[in-house]
Enzyme design. Structure first.
Site, PDB file in Angstrom:
ATOM      1  N   HIS A   1      -1.387  -1.571  -4.180  1.00  0.00           N
ATOM      2  CA  HIS A   1      -2.663  -1.166  -3.515  1.00  0.00           C
ATOM      3  C   HIS A   1      -2.473   0.511  -3.350  1.00  0.00           C
ATOM      4  O   HIS A   1      -1.851   1.191  -2.762  1.00  0.00           O
ATOM      5  CB  HIS A   1      -2.712  -1.741  -2.180  1.00  0.00           C
ATOM      6  CG  HIS A   1      -4.126  -1.480  -1.503  1.00  0.00           C
ATOM      7  ND1 HIS A   1      -5.091  -2.485  -1.668  1.00  0.00           N
ATOM      8  CD2 HIS A   1      -4.350  -0.694  -0.276  1.00  0.00           C
ATOM      9  CE1 HIS A   1      -6.086  -1.951  -0.848  1.00  0.00           C
ATOM     10  NE2 HIS A   1      -5.685  -0.833  -0.108  1.00  0.00           N
TER      11      HIS A   1
ATOM     12  N   ASP B   1      -6.656  -6.310   4.531  1.00  0.00           N
ATOM     13  CA  ASP B   1      -6.026  -4.977   4.583  1.00  0.00           C
ATOM     14  C   ASP B   1      -6.093  -4.380   5.961  1.00  0.00           C
ATOM     15  O   ASP B   1      -7.305  -4.183   6.685  1.00  0.00           O
ATOM     16  CB  ASP B   1      -6.975  -4.070   3.713  1.00  0.00           C
ATOM     17  CG  ASP B   1      -6.131  -2.620   3.431  1.00  0.00           C
ATOM     18  OD1 ASP B   1      -4.973  -2.404   3.995  1.00  0.00           O
ATOM     19  OD2 ASP B   1      -6.745  -1.715   2.773  1.00  0.00           O
TER      20      ASP B   1
ATOM     21  N   SER C   1       0.964  -1.023   0.030  1.00  0.00           N
ATOM     22  CA  SER C   1      -0.119   0.017   0.226  1.00  0.00           C
ATOM     23  C   SER C   1       0.754   1.315  -0.051  1.00  0.00           C
ATOM     24  O   SER C   1       1.680   1.391   0.983  1.00  0.00           O
ATOM     25  CB  SER C   1      -0.894   0.170   1.384  1.00  0.00           C
ATOM     26  OG  SER C   1      -1.478   1.318   1.325  1.00  0.00           O
TER      27      SER C   1
ATOM     28  N   MET D   1     -11.367  -5.844   5.728  1.00  0.00           N
ATOM     29  CA  MET D   1     -10.756  -4.980   6.572  1.00  0.00           C
ATOM     30  C   MET D   1     -10.733  -5.608   8.001  1.00  0.00           C
ATOM     31  O   MET D   1     -11.458  -5.858   8.752  1.00  0.00           O
ATOM     32  CB  MET D   1     -11.509  -3.613   6.794  1.00  0.00           C
ATOM     33  CG  MET D   1     -11.602  -2.827   5.460  1.00  0.00           C
ATOM     34  SD  MET D   1     -10.225  -2.356   4.556  1.00  0.00           S
ATOM     35  CE  MET D   1      -9.403  -1.422   5.804  1.00  0.00           C
TER      36      MET D   1
ATOM     37  N   HIS E   1      -8.318   1.030  -3.824  1.00  0.00           N
ATOM     38  CA  HIS E   1      -9.071   0.672  -2.855  1.00  0.00           C
ATOM     39  C   HIS E   1      -9.993   1.940  -2.531  1.00  0.00           C
ATOM     40  O   HIS E   1      -9.289   2.987  -1.914  1.00  0.00           O
ATOM     41  CB  HIS E   1      -8.555   0.166  -1.484  1.00  0.00           C
ATOM     42  CG  HIS E   1      -9.120   0.266  -0.330  1.00  0.00           C
ATOM     43  ND1 HIS E   1      -8.788   0.095   1.013  1.00  0.00           N
ATOM     44  CD2 HIS E   1     -10.566   0.163   0.123  1.00  0.00           C
ATOM     45  CE1 HIS E   1      -9.408  -0.192   2.040  1.00  0.00           C
ATOM     46  NE2 HIS E   1     -10.847   0.067   1.352  1.00  0.00           N
TER      47      HIS E   1
ATOM     48  N   MET F   1     -12.022   4.590  -0.586  1.00  0.00           N
ATOM     49  CA  MET F   1     -12.679   4.720   0.781  1.00  0.00           C
ATOM     50  C   MET F   1     -13.287   6.080   0.597  1.00  0.00           C
ATOM     51  O   MET F   1     -13.063   7.120   1.292  1.00  0.00           O
ATOM     52  CB  MET F   1     -11.636   4.985   1.859  1.00  0.00           C
ATOM     53  CG  MET F   1     -11.167   3.152   2.327  1.00  0.00           C
ATOM     54  SD  MET F   1      -9.685   3.115   3.266  1.00  0.00           S
ATOM     55  CE  MET F   1      -8.651   3.391   1.627  1.00  0.00           C
TER      56      MET F   1
ATOM     57  N   MET G   1      -9.157   8.036  -0.319  1.00  0.00           N
ATOM     58  CA  MET G   1      -9.857   8.503   0.719  1.00  0.00           C
ATOM     59  C   MET G   1     -10.312  10.122   0.493  1.00  0.00           C
ATOM     60  O   MET G   1      -9.343  10.674   0.021  1.00  0.00           O
ATOM     61  CB  MET G   1      -9.099   8.500   2.138  1.00  0.00           C
ATOM     62  CG  MET G   1      -8.374   7.219   2.288  1.00  0.00           C
ATOM     63  SD  MET G   1      -7.531   7.304   3.927  1.00  0.00           S
ATOM     64  CE  MET G   1      -6.702   5.556   4.017  1.00  0.00           C
TER      65      MET G   1
ATOM     66  N   ASP H   1      -4.861   3.697  -2.128  1.00  0.00           N
ATOM     67  CA  ASP H   1      -5.978   3.955  -1.174  1.00  0.00           C
ATOM     68  C   ASP H   1      -6.416   5.166  -1.341  1.00  0.00           C
ATOM     69  O   ASP H   1      -5.461   6.576  -1.246  1.00  0.00           O
ATOM     70  CB  ASP H   1      -5.380   3.826   0.387  1.00  0.00           C
ATOM     71  CG  ASP H   1      -5.156   2.458   0.758  1.00  0.00           C
ATOM     72  OD1 ASP H   1      -6.105   1.599   0.871  1.00  0.00           O
ATOM     73  OD2 ASP H   1      -4.055   2.412   1.284  1.00  0.00           O
TER      74      ASP H   1
HETATM   75  C1  DX5 Z   1      -6.029   1.843   5.892  1.00  0.00           C
HETATM   76  C2  DX5 Z   1      -5.747   1.446   4.393  1.00  0.00           C
HETATM   77  C3  DX5 Z   1      -4.566   0.473   4.137  1.00  0.00           C
HETATM   78  C4  DX5 Z   1      -3.275   0.944   5.042  1.00  0.00           C
HETATM   79  C5  DX5 Z   1      -2.844  -0.428   5.448  1.00  0.00           C
HETATM   80  O1  DX5 Z   1      -7.346   2.249   5.832  1.00  0.00           O
HETATM   81  O2  DX5 Z   1      -6.799   0.812   3.438  1.00  0.00           O
HETATM   82  O3  DX5 Z   1      -4.489  -0.059   2.837  1.00  0.00           O
HETATM   83  O4  DX5 Z   1      -2.426   1.250   3.917  1.00  0.00           O
HETATM   84  O5  DX5 Z   1      -1.700  -0.068   6.221  1.00  0.00           O
HETATM   85  P1  DX5 Z   1      -1.082  -0.983   6.988  1.00  0.00           P
HETATM   86  O6  DX5 Z   1      -0.436  -2.199   6.430  1.00  0.00           O
HETATM   87  O7  DX5 Z   1       0.066  -0.102   7.855  1.00  0.00           O
HETATM   88  O8  DX5 Z   1      -2.042  -1.351   8.250  1.00  0.00           O
HETATM   89 ZN    ZN Z   2      -6.406  -0.044   1.596  1.00  0.00          ZN
END
Ligand code: DX5
Ligand code: ZN
Length: 219
Positions: free
Chosen positions: A29, A171, A6, A133, A62, A64, A33, A31
């Site tokens: 990956h 994740d 990620s 998650m 991903h 969010m 947000m 993210d």
């Molecule tokens: C958190 C993200 C993850 C995040 C995971 O909401 O969706 O993808 O990067 O980070 P780690 O592996 O550090 O828990």
């Molecule tokens: Zn993620």
């Protein structure tokens, strides 16, 4: 067993360099947000489109964000290999998944820790991946929630019974000490942010995590 670093834990001023440092990964990956669905803000469509152009591996987005019904398909159009939206945010999850597949991406649905696994089971015929998650979404570096493992066991049994090629992704809090637990429970696709990006040799960490997952699933 697939490893998905990620880039949430990468250096955003040196993204291309940090993406190349995990070239042994199966997928990358990303993210997204929006500061509404989760209390954090990262990046959006223009950045994802450029990442899809420069990354040597397929992009696993991903989302969010609120209103994936409106936005998700645009990430497929931007070149994402896989697009995950949150069940909790979608008005019509079935329709979002169908639009993603029609746009040529793998469709994937994510469930937060408090969301029953049945919500994802209901969509198994429409998706190519389910993301469970193991932290509350929003931030990297949080502690792994082992109490989510029964979701993998339920999903693994359903996927195997259906014969469909649905990937089961985890994740949140994945590192050397937690990856085996998920592999044993039926997960096959592992997101890791801080564990990989805080490692001295990031590609070596990708390989080490994959080895541990494969060994745990075999034993
Ligand atoms: C958190 C993200 C993850 C995040 C995971 O909401 O969706 O993808 O990067 O980070 P780690 O592996 O550090 O828990
Ligand atoms: Zn993620």
């Amino acid at each position: 067993m697939r490893i998905a670093p990620s880039i949430l834990s990468a250096d955003f001023a040196n993204l291309e360099r940090d993406i190349r440092e995990v070239s042994d990964a199966d997928i990358l990956h990303v993210d997204v947000m929006d500061g509404h669905f989760v209390p954090n803000l990262t990046l959006g469509l223009p950045v994802v489109a450029r990442i899809c152009q420069v990354a040597p591996m397929p992009i696993d987005v991903h989302l969010m964000i609120e209103d994936p019904d409106r936005w998700a398909v645009q990430y497929a159009d931007a070149g994402a290999f896989s697009v995950t939206f949150h069940y909790e945010a979608a008005t019509n999850p079935r329709q979002v998944a169908r639009e993603l597949r029609a746009a040529g991406a793998r469709a994937s649905v994510a469930i937060k820790p408090g969301t029953p696994v049945e919500r994802a089971l209901d969509l198994l015929d429409e998706v190519d991946m389910v993301l469970v998650m193991t932290v509350e979404p929003g931030f990297g570096g949080q502690a792994f929630m082992a109490d989510q493992m029964s979701k993998f066991e339920t999903l693994r049994a359903a996927v195997d019974a259906s014969g469909a090629d649905v990937w089961l992704q985890v994740d949140g809090g994945i590192a050397r000490d937690t990856i085996g637990t998920v592999a044993k429970a039926g997960g096959d696709t592992f997101v890791a942010g801080s564990a990989i990006y805080h490692a001295h040799d990031r590609n070596a960490e990708v390989r080490a995590l994959r080895d541990l997952a494969e060994r745990a699933a075999r034993d």
